[in-house]
Scaffold this motif. Structure first.
Motif, PDB file in Angstrom:
ATOM      1  N   LYS A  19       4.430   5.790   2.351  1.00  0.00           N
ATOM      2  CA  LYS A  19       5.326   7.097   2.288  1.00  0.00           C
ATOM      3  C   LYS A  19       4.678   7.189   4.207  1.00  0.00           C
ATOM      4  O   LYS A  19       5.360   7.837   4.725  1.00  0.00           O
ATOM      5  CB  LYS A  19       4.016   7.836   1.228  1.00  0.00           C
TER       6      LYS A  19
ATOM      7  N   GLU B  21       1.007  -1.069  -0.268  1.00  0.00           N
ATOM      8  CA  GLU B  21       0.047   0.149   0.182  1.00  0.00           C
ATOM      9  C   GLU B  21       1.529   0.996  -0.403  1.00  0.00           C
ATOM     10  O   GLU B  21       1.407   1.900   1.506  1.00  0.00           O
ATOM     11  CB  GLU B  21      -0.839   0.507   1.429  1.00  0.00           C
ATOM     12  N   GLU B  22       0.943   1.830  -1.296  1.00  0.00           N
ATOM     13  CA  GLU B  22       1.517   2.954  -1.728  1.00  0.00           C
ATOM     14  C   GLU B  22       1.683   4.171   0.112  1.00  0.00           C
ATOM     15  O   GLU B  22       2.620   4.670  -0.022  1.00  0.00           O
ATOM     16  CB  GLU B  22       1.692   3.566  -2.558  1.00  0.00           C
ATOM     17  N   ASP B  23       0.735   4.465  -0.091  1.00  0.00           N
ATOM     18  CA  ASP B  23      -0.093   5.508   1.006  1.00  0.00           C
ATOM     19  C   ASP B  23       0.289   5.019   2.616  1.00  0.00           C
ATOM     20  O   ASP B  23       1.140   5.896   2.997  1.00  0.00           O
ATOM     21  CB  ASP B  23      -1.226   5.720   1.063  1.00  0.00           C
ATOM     22  N   VAL B  24       0.476   3.234   2.557  1.00  0.00           N
ATOM     23  CA  VAL B  24       0.779   3.435   4.332  1.00  0.00           C
ATOM     24  C   VAL B  24       2.554   3.460   4.363  1.00  0.00           C
ATOM     25  O   VAL B  24       3.118   3.520   5.382  1.00  0.00           O
ATOM     26  CB  VAL B  24       0.404   2.146   4.406  1.00  0.00           C
TER      27      VAL B  24
END
Lengths: 604, 127
Positions: free
Chosen positions: B17, B12-15
């Motif tokens: 980041k 999960e890219e946002d996680v």
């Protein structure tokens, strides 16, 4: 006329006119005188010997009765056979009487014969008839003993030797209660009855018997003639028919499916208990009358009118007396023998229970899927929440430290995750929503074009080519256009994602629709990353997603659910690195017709 | 003092980041990998002081990676913190967890409580 003269005339006329053949012979057997009848039969006889004239012989007959009369002077009567003047056999009854001279000698014998050729012939014919008539013929005396029996009887029941009729016919030791012979002996009239006997081989033999007095025209008679016609074969045929009738009746009566038989005058001939319960109409109300319009589907009514052919309706509707529309499977066919139309039979299976079970199964599957995947869903939601928290963290720390890039990043994270939550909730809602598809007659090609149009531009930006491939015309079908659109959109969206996950550029996605056998088939094929065994296994069983960002893991489940609600199924094949093909297969016969507007009117 | 290096493997890219930003704000150097293959590559190349790993990634990639890292000689002794939305042992079992696997050094549940994560990472790195 003088008396003597009259006597002479009388004697001459008697001699000539008597209905007898009269010849007078001398001891040398010469015919000295013969009358006209004699000569008509045997020809000119004057002076010739009797055996020459009557028998065509050269010498006297061996058992000549006349020769005895010459000796003892007695009258003799006997039957003779001879040959007439044309050479045909002649039978005659001969009366020989001596003519005595005054001295007691016998100078002449007078031979008077009556032609019995005709009665001989009759007797012979009678004999033939007696033997050959296709009946068992017996002659009984008053003791009921069989005194004569024809060949046919003897072959069937055995040789006769003074047995009583019931011993021969039935192998019984006592006479029968309804004996027609006894009745005939009692009243002298003809009696008939049906009897069951037993042949000499012990096989039951059915016969119709007629008894008649054997009299010579007077009331007194000592014998009865019994003529029995064998009806065993007929009886067996009847029994078989009877049995077939009972079996058929049983099948029809106990069939769990409604059976309706319609005759040549469009009248109801068969209406079994299952039909009574399906339509809610007692058989007595419809048998023999025309079935009312609208109870049966129009296809069957057409069949009844056409009087030929057959129809199979996988999904039809019949109307009960209560007005209830009942989903059924129906098959009907025109019954004909050779070219003669006999009627139309319809077999109607009540599908209410099946439909209920199907719906229960779908509901259960949906609940299972939801239950199974709460954990997976929780994981998805937790990722989304973490993403949101991340957005908030970026925004706060960006604001605190006045870092613009953090503010922008945080804002983007919030937007993305809020959008993902709304997609998830939308899918979840449509997934948990049960119920019938909202069906209308739809052109399948239009659905394909709409979905392709929806994705083409956005996909092109990623160098993914989305196109339609419709090889030929496809008949319109009763579909829920929104549901099928969603299904196709899900598949195309997956296909585009699969392309994005592969290195192939440009990467193609083709959307097809065609009729294949009796199925309407939609197909979405991509050249994307394909699925390994692991992914294939989980494709339908979980809220499973391979899409790090953006997948809810509900798309395929939702697609399968909506496909199943249309009576269809979903199939796919996939190879890692090569691509995937998903198919939605709808058997045309299971695509349900849209509700007719007038039905809605009725229910109001 | 050289900053401690933390590898975050998270699809999960946002996680990823978020975790990277939070840890770097707390004085760590954070690296991110979005799939199992690049995670293992970065881990062997850079030999981080700690690995944060999401167990639930496409297929069984997260779990396979965990197993592989535990068996890679060069990574022996590198503490692994599992960061996951998994809620129960049952869910882990369904994912393919078995008794033979050593337990992770710490387990942080999503949604992530950042102070808790930082605390766990700090303890493991400084130990």
């Amino acid at each position: 006329m003088a008396k003597a003269h009259y006597q002479e005339w009388l004697q001459k006329e008697l001699f000539e006119q008597a209905p007898l053949n009269i010849a007078v012979i001398d001891p040398d057997y010469r015919i000295v005188s013969s009358n006209r009848n004699f000569e008509n039969l045997f020809g000119e006889a004057g002076g010739r010997r009797c055996y020459e004239v009557q028998k065509g012989r050269d010498e006297p007959c061996e058992n000549c009765t006349a020769s005895q009369t010459w000796l003892d002077g007695r009258v003799r009567v006997n039957e003779e056979s001879g040959v007439d003047k044309s050479g045909r056999a002649a039978h005659y009854l001969v009366y020989l009487a001596p003519i005595f001279a005054e001295d007691g000698s016998i100078p002449y014998i007078i031979e008077m014969s009556a032609d019995i050729t005709e009665s001989k012939r009759l007797k012979s014919e009678y004999q033939t008839l007696f033997e050959q008539v296709p009946c068992y013929v017996t002659v009984l005396n008053r003791d009921l003993r069989v005194v004569r029996a024809n060949q046919r009887f003897r072959e069937k029941f055995g040789e006769i030797s003074g047995q009583k009729c019931f011993e021969l016919f039935k192998r019984q030791t006592t006479d029968c209660a309804n004996c027609p012979a006894k009745k005939t002996f009692a009243d002298g009239k003809i009696h008939r009855s049906e009897q069951v006997g037993s042949s000499k081989d012990g096989e039951p033999t059915y016969y119709m018997v007629t008894t008649a007095p054997l009299s010579r025209g007077d009331e007194d008679f000592s014998h009865v003639i019994e003529m029995a016609v064998d009806v065993t074969d007929l009886r067996h045929t009847e029994e078989r028919l009877q049995r077939a009738r009972v079996v058929r009746r049983g099948l029809v009566e106990h069939s769990p499916d409604a059976i309706v038989g319609i005759g040549t005058k469009n009248d109801v001939l068969i209406f079994n208990p299952a039909a009574e319960s399906l339509f809610g109409i007692p058989a007595a109300d419809v048998l023999g009358r025309a079935l009312q319009d609208g109870f049966l589907p129009p296809e069957l009514e057409e069949l009844v009118n056409a009087r030929r052919g057959e129809c199979r309706l996988e999904s039809a509707v019949v109307r009960a007396r209560s007005g209830e529309e009942i989903p059924v499977r129906l098959s009907g066919y025109a019954v004909a023998k050779d070219d003669e139309y006999l009627g139309t039979a319809a077999f109607v299976k009540d599908l209410r229970e099946v439909r209920r079970l199907e719906k229960e199964k779908l509901d259960a599957e949906r609940l299972t899927a939801v239950g199974q995947t709460v954990a997976g869903l929780a994981h998805g939601i937790k990722n989304l929440l973490t993403g949101l928290e991340g957005g908030v963290y970026f925004l706060r720390s960006g604001l605190e430290g006045d870092r613009t890039e953090r503010i922008q990043e945080g804002w983007g994270m919030l937007q993305r995750n809020v959008e993902r939550i709304s997609v998830l909730v939308r899918n979840l809602l449509s997934f948990s929503k049960g119920g019938e598809p909202n069906v209308e007659v739809t052109a399948p090609e239009d659905l394909v074009r709409d979905v392709v149009d929806l994705y083409r531009e956005a996909a092109a930006r990623e160098d993914v080519v989305v196109s339609s491939d419709i090889p030929g015309p496809v008949a319109p079908a009763p579909l829920d256009p929104e549901a099928i659109h969603t299904c196709l959109a899900n598949l195309v969206s997956n296909a585009v994602d699969a392309c994005q996950m592969s290195d192939k550029r440009p990467c193609c996605v083709q959307v097809r629709v065609r009729d294949e056998d009796d199925n309407l088939v939609f197909e979405v094929e991509d050249e994307g990353c394909g699925m390994d065994q692991e992914v294939r296994k989980f494709a339908f069983t979980n809220f499973f997603t391979t899409k790090g960002k953006g997948g809810t893991g509900l798309g395929l489940l939702l697609t399968r659910k909506m496909t199943q609600e249309h009576g269809g199924r979903i199939a796919f094949e996939s190879e890692p690195g090569k691509g995937s093909t998903f198919r939605l297969i709808f058997p045309r016969e299971r695509l349900r017709l849209p509700d007719r507007p007038e039905q809605q009117g009725d229910s109001n | 003092m050289k900053k401690k290096l933390v590898l975050i493997v998270e699809d999960e890219e946002d996680v990823a980041k978020y975790l990277a930003a939070a840890l770097s704000d707390q004085g760590f150097e954070a690296l991110t990998a979005s799939d199992a293959a690049s995670g293992l590559e970065l881990a062997t190349q850079r030999r981080p002081d700690l690995i944060c790993l999401d167990l639930v990634m496409p297929g069984r990639a997260g779990l396979s990676l965990y197993r592989e890292m535990r068996q890679t000689p060069g990574l022996m002794g590198v503490p692994i913190v599992v960061v996951s939305g998994l809620v129960s042992a049952d869910a882990a079992g369904k994912l393919g967890w078995d008794e033979t696997l050593p337990l992770p050094d710490a387990f942080i549940e999503k949604p992530v409580n950042i102070p808790e994560l930082v605390e766990a990472v700090r303890e493991l790195v400084l130990a």
